[in-house]
Motif scaffolding. Structure first.
Motif, PDB file in Angstrom:
ATOM      1  N   LEU A  19       0.912  -1.115  -0.065  1.00  0.00           N
ATOM      2  CA  LEU A  19      -0.004  -0.104  -0.161  1.00  0.00           C
ATOM      3  C   LEU A  19       1.029   1.389  -0.001  1.00  0.00           C
ATOM      4  CD1 LEU A  19      -2.589  -1.135   2.487  1.00  0.00           C
ATOM      5  CD2 LEU A  19      -3.084  -0.779   0.112  1.00  0.00           C
ATOM      6  N   GLU A  20       2.270   0.949   0.027  1.00  0.00           N
ATOM      7  CA  GLU A  20       3.085   2.100  -0.221  1.00  0.00           C
ATOM      8  C   GLU A  20       3.438   3.189   0.779  1.00  0.00           C
ATOM      9  OE1 GLU A  20       2.299   4.187  -3.687  1.00  0.00           O
ATOM     10  OE2 GLU A  20       2.755   2.616  -5.153  1.00  0.00           O
ATOM     11  N   PHE A  21       3.218   2.568   2.365  1.00  0.00           N
ATOM     12  CA  PHE A  21       3.571   3.272   3.440  1.00  0.00           C
ATOM     13  C   PHE A  21       5.011   2.914   3.687  1.00  0.00           C
ATOM     14  CE2 PHE A  21      -1.136   1.926   4.428  1.00  0.00           C
ATOM     15  CZ  PHE A  21      -1.318   3.259   4.654  1.00  0.00           C
ATOM     16  N   ALA A  22       5.410   3.843   4.248  1.00  0.00           N
ATOM     17  CA  ALA A  22       7.000   3.792   4.687  1.00  0.00           C
ATOM     18  C   ALA A  22       7.447   2.700   5.491  1.00  0.00           C
ATOM     19  CB  ALA A  22       7.328   5.081   5.059  1.00  0.00           C
ATOM     20  N   LYS A  23       8.501   1.874   5.159  1.00  0.00           N
ATOM     21  CA  LYS A  23       8.853   0.764   5.991  1.00  0.00           C
ATOM     22  C   LYS A  23       8.919   1.270   7.508  1.00  0.00           C
ATOM     23  CE  LYS A  23       9.639  -3.765   6.254  1.00  0.00           C
ATOM     24  NZ  LYS A  23      10.853  -4.301   5.397  1.00  0.00           N
ATOM     25  N   PRO A  24       9.675   2.202   7.739  1.00  0.00           N
ATOM     26  CA  PRO A  24      10.040   2.438   9.307  1.00  0.00           C
ATOM     27  C   PRO A  24       8.733   2.755   9.916  1.00  0.00           C
ATOM     28  CG  PRO A  24      11.466   3.529   7.991  1.00  0.00           C
ATOM     29  CD  PRO A  24      10.525   3.107   7.022  1.00  0.00           C
ATOM     30  N   VAL A  25       7.853   3.586   9.462  1.00  0.00           N
ATOM     31  CA  VAL A  25       6.396   3.757  10.091  1.00  0.00           C
ATOM     32  C   VAL A  25       5.695   2.412  10.140  1.00  0.00           C
ATOM     33  CG1 VAL A  25       4.356   5.050   9.971  1.00  0.00           C
ATOM     34  CG2 VAL A  25       6.349   6.156   8.926  1.00  0.00           C
ATOM     35  N   ILE A  26       5.592   1.501   9.412  1.00  0.00           N
ATOM     36  CA  ILE A  26       5.003   0.063   9.374  1.00  0.00           C
ATOM     37  C   ILE A  26       5.644  -0.640  10.477  1.00  0.00           C
ATOM     38  CG2 ILE A  26       4.635  -2.129   8.212  1.00  0.00           C
ATOM     39  CD1 ILE A  26       4.707  -0.653   5.655  1.00  0.00           C
ATOM     40  N   GLU A  27       7.118  -0.584  10.527  1.00  0.00           N
ATOM     41  CA  GLU A  27       7.685  -1.467  11.811  1.00  0.00           C
ATOM     42  C   GLU A  27       7.114  -0.812  13.149  1.00  0.00           C
ATOM     43  OE1 GLU A  27       8.928  -4.251  11.771  1.00  0.00           O
ATOM     44  OE2 GLU A  27       9.255  -4.278   9.534  1.00  0.00           O
ATOM     45  N   ASP A  28       7.077   0.585  13.422  1.00  0.00           N
ATOM     46  CA  ASP A  28       6.779   1.253  14.386  1.00  0.00           C
ATOM     47  C   ASP A  28       5.348   0.646  14.825  1.00  0.00           C
ATOM     48  OD1 ASP A  28       9.080   2.198  14.821  1.00  0.00           O
ATOM     49  OD2 ASP A  28       8.403   4.340  14.361  1.00  0.00           O
ATOM     50  N   VAL A  29       4.539   0.778  13.814  1.00  0.00           N
ATOM     51  CA  VAL A  29       2.831   0.415  13.948  1.00  0.00           C
ATOM     52  C   VAL A  29       2.938  -0.895  14.599  1.00  0.00           C
ATOM     53  CG1 VAL A  29       0.886   0.168  12.835  1.00  0.00           C
ATOM     54  CG2 VAL A  29       1.952   2.439  12.820  1.00  0.00           C
ATOM     55  N   LEU A  30       3.633  -1.952  13.753  1.00  0.00           N
ATOM     56  CA  LEU A  30       3.515  -3.248  14.149  1.00  0.00           C
ATOM     57  C   LEU A  30       4.100  -3.519  15.417  1.00  0.00           C
ATOM     58  CD1 LEU A  30       4.568  -4.954  10.589  1.00  0.00           C
ATOM     59  CD2 LEU A  30       2.091  -4.527  11.492  1.00  0.00           C
ATOM     60  N   ASP A  31       5.037  -2.938  15.756  1.00  0.00           N
ATOM     61  CA  ASP A  31       5.700  -3.088  17.324  1.00  0.00           C
ATOM     62  C   ASP A  31       4.645  -2.653  18.162  1.00  0.00           C
ATOM     63  OD1 ASP A  31       8.108  -3.818  16.292  1.00  0.00           O
ATOM     64  OD2 ASP A  31       9.162  -1.946  16.606  1.00  0.00           O
ATOM     65  N   ASP A  32       3.865  -1.527  18.007  1.00  0.00           N
ATOM     66  CA  ASP A  32       2.671  -1.063  18.951  1.00  0.00           C
ATOM     67  C   ASP A  32       1.553  -2.245  19.084  1.00  0.00           C
ATOM     68  OD1 ASP A  32       3.967   1.341  19.286  1.00  0.00           O
ATOM     69  OD2 ASP A  32       2.882   2.357  17.834  1.00  0.00           O
ATOM     70  N   LEU A  33       1.507  -2.500  17.862  1.00  0.00           N
ATOM     71  CA  LEU A  33       0.203  -3.946  17.765  1.00  0.00           C
ATOM     72  C   LEU A  33       0.858  -5.285  18.655  1.00  0.00           C
ATOM     73  CD1 LEU A  33      -1.205  -3.456  14.117  1.00  0.00           C
ATOM     74  CD2 LEU A  33      -2.147  -2.554  16.265  1.00  0.00           C
ATOM     75  N   ALA A  34       1.887  -5.407  18.300  1.00  0.00           N
ATOM     76  CA  ALA A  34       2.430  -6.653  19.043  1.00  0.00           C
ATOM     77  C   ALA A  34       2.659  -6.366  20.630  1.00  0.00           C
ATOM     78  CB  ALA A  34       3.867  -6.944  18.417  1.00  0.00           C
ATOM     79  N   SER A  35       2.695  -5.153  20.976  1.00  0.00           N
ATOM     80  CA  SER A  35       2.969  -4.878  22.452  1.00  0.00           C
ATOM     81  C   SER A  35       1.550  -4.960  23.136  1.00  0.00           C
ATOM     82  CB  SER A  35       3.512  -3.407  22.628  1.00  0.00           C
ATOM     83  OG  SER A  35       2.777  -2.531  22.271  1.00  0.00           O
ATOM     84  N   VAL A  36       0.609  -4.934  22.501  1.00  0.00           N
ATOM     85  CA  VAL A  36      -0.810  -5.134  23.208  1.00  0.00           C
ATOM     86  C   VAL A  36      -1.510  -6.387  22.630  1.00  0.00           C
ATOM     87  CG1 VAL A  36      -1.142  -2.655  23.612  1.00  0.00           C
ATOM     88  CG2 VAL A  36      -1.935  -3.698  21.616  1.00  0.00           C
ATOM     89  N   GLY A  37      -0.823  -7.172  22.146  1.00  0.00           N
ATOM     90  CA  GLY A  37      -1.142  -8.323  21.759  1.00  0.00           C
ATOM     91  C   GLY A  37      -2.012  -8.750  20.753  1.00  0.00           C
ATOM     92  N   LEU A  38      -2.154  -7.796  19.742  1.00  0.00           N
ATOM     93  CA  LEU A  38      -2.957  -7.733  18.419  1.00  0.00           C
ATOM     94  C   LEU A  38      -2.093  -8.477  17.332  1.00  0.00           C
ATOM     95  CD1 LEU A  38      -4.727  -4.338  18.606  1.00  0.00           C
ATOM     96  CD2 LEU A  38      -5.657  -6.839  19.189  1.00  0.00           C
ATOM     97  N   ILE A  39      -0.931  -8.518  17.530  1.00  0.00           N
ATOM     98  CA  ILE A  39      -0.132  -9.509  16.612  1.00  0.00           C
ATOM     99  C   ILE A  39       0.727 -10.572  17.425  1.00  0.00           C
ATOM    100  CG2 ILE A  39       1.869  -9.706  14.983  1.00  0.00           C
ATOM    101  CD1 ILE A  39       1.345  -6.707  14.205  1.00  0.00           C
ATOM    102  N   ASN A  40       0.526 -11.672  17.151  1.00  0.00           N
ATOM    103  CA  ASN A  40       1.211 -12.649  18.147  1.00  0.00           C
ATOM    104  C   ASN A  40       1.640 -13.793  17.036  1.00  0.00           C
ATOM    105  OD1 ASN A  40       1.752 -15.033  19.849  1.00  0.00           O
ATOM    106  ND2 ASN A  40       0.616 -13.823  21.362  1.00  0.00           N
ATOM    107  N   ASP A  41       2.649 -14.215  16.575  1.00  0.00           N
ATOM    108  CA  ASP A  41       3.057 -15.007  16.041  1.00  0.00           C
ATOM    109  C   ASP A  41       2.808 -16.495  16.282  1.00  0.00           C
ATOM    110  OD1 ASP A  41       3.499 -13.554  13.679  1.00  0.00           O
ATOM    111  OD2 ASP A  41       5.595 -13.524  13.583  1.00  0.00           O
ATOM    112  N   GLU A  42       3.288 -16.455  17.689  1.00  0.00           N
ATOM    113  CA  GLU A  42       3.099 -17.978  18.358  1.00  0.00           C
ATOM    114  C   GLU A  42       1.457 -18.318  18.233  1.00  0.00           C
ATOM    115  OE1 GLU A  42       4.880 -15.088  19.542  1.00  0.00           O
ATOM    116  OE2 GLU A  42       6.973 -15.686  19.902  1.00  0.00           O
ATOM    117  N   LEU A  43       0.760 -17.417  18.759  1.00  0.00           N
ATOM    118  CA  LEU A  43      -0.428 -17.871  18.756  1.00  0.00           C
ATOM    119  C   LEU A  43      -1.213 -18.102  17.267  1.00  0.00           C
ATOM    120  CD1 LEU A  43      -3.144 -18.221  20.078  1.00  0.00           C
ATOM    121  CD2 LEU A  43      -3.614 -15.772  20.091  1.00  0.00           C
ATOM    122  N   PHE A  44      -0.567 -17.320  16.290  1.00  0.00           N
ATOM    123  CA  PHE A  44      -1.047 -17.553  15.018  1.00  0.00           C
ATOM    124  C   PHE A  44      -0.783 -18.673  14.366  1.00  0.00           C
ATOM    125  CE2 PHE A  44      -0.288 -17.126  10.453  1.00  0.00           C
ATOM    126  CZ  PHE A  44      -1.233 -16.825   9.860  1.00  0.00           C
TER     127      PHE A  44
END
Length: 205
Positions: free
Chosen positions: A69-94
């Motif tokens: 979707l052409e978002f900047a990679k550093p911003v994407i990584e920051d957002v994904l870190d935020d989501l992971a920190s609150v459990g909305l991304i969890n590769d182990e559970l997935f």
């Protein structure tokens, strides 16, 4: 709505909806939102939450979609870190749910599931942990169920060796497409074909 590996749980949906509500209200204390960088992260975050609302995704999958979707990679990584920190991304559970659901509902072998998780960017250690759910007995039981089901599609006993071999290849093919090993697939296919022919009133001898 049935919960599958592709669908978020009720608990996750509640979290997602709360996050979206907090975003809309500008919740100051919510850890999902860093107000110093909110201007540049807001659109990425909202899009990521919508993608997660559609179905569960690995971090790698989500990152790929956002990059497209052409978002900047550093911003994407920051957002994904935020989501992971609150459990909305969890590769182990997935990964655990992916293996459990697709083995039970799709009849996929551990080998096939491992390849699927590789494509989703799941690390080797997380894959190994998720695949511990499936042991050799589980593999054979699932393969046997699939072989018997395919053999049931045979309505008449094979008239000759050529027809028998053709029927056998069809049963083996079902197992092979799900990633079961060749030796086990062939043995189980032979047993299933013999059993079916006995049901139809003829022997494979």
């Amino acid at each position: 709505m049935n919960v599958t590996a592709q669908e978020p749980s009720a608990e996750k949906l509640a979290k997602l909806r709360q996050a979206l509500e907090d975003y809309a209200e500008g919740a100051v204390d919510n850890p999902l939102f860093d107000h110093e960088a909110e201007e540049i992260k807001a659109e990425v975050r909202a899009r990521a939450l919508r993608l997660l609302d559609e179905r569960a995704r690995s971090r790698h999958e989500l990152c790929e979609r956002l990059v497209k979707l052409e978002f900047a990679k550093p911003v994407i990584e920051d957002v994904l870190d935020d989501l992971a920190s609150v459990g909305l991304i969890n590769d182990e559970l997935f990964a655990s749910e992916w293996v459990r659901q697709r083995h039970a509902r799709r009849g996929k072998s551990a080998r096939a599931l491992n390849q699927e998780l590789i494509r989703k960017g799941i690390s080797s250690s997380v894959r190994a942990q998720a695949l511990e759910q499936i042991d050799d007995d589980d593999e054979e039981a699932m393969a046997w169920t699939l072989a018997v089901k395919k053999a049931k599609s045979i309505k008449h006993p094979p008239a000759d060796r050529a027809e028998r071999d053709k029927a056998l290849r069809r049963i083996v093919g079902v197992l092979a497409r799900r990633g079961f090993n060749e030796g086990m697939s062939l043995n189980l296919a032979r047993r299933a074909l013999e059993q079916r022919c006995e049901e139809l009133g003829t022997s494979q001898e």
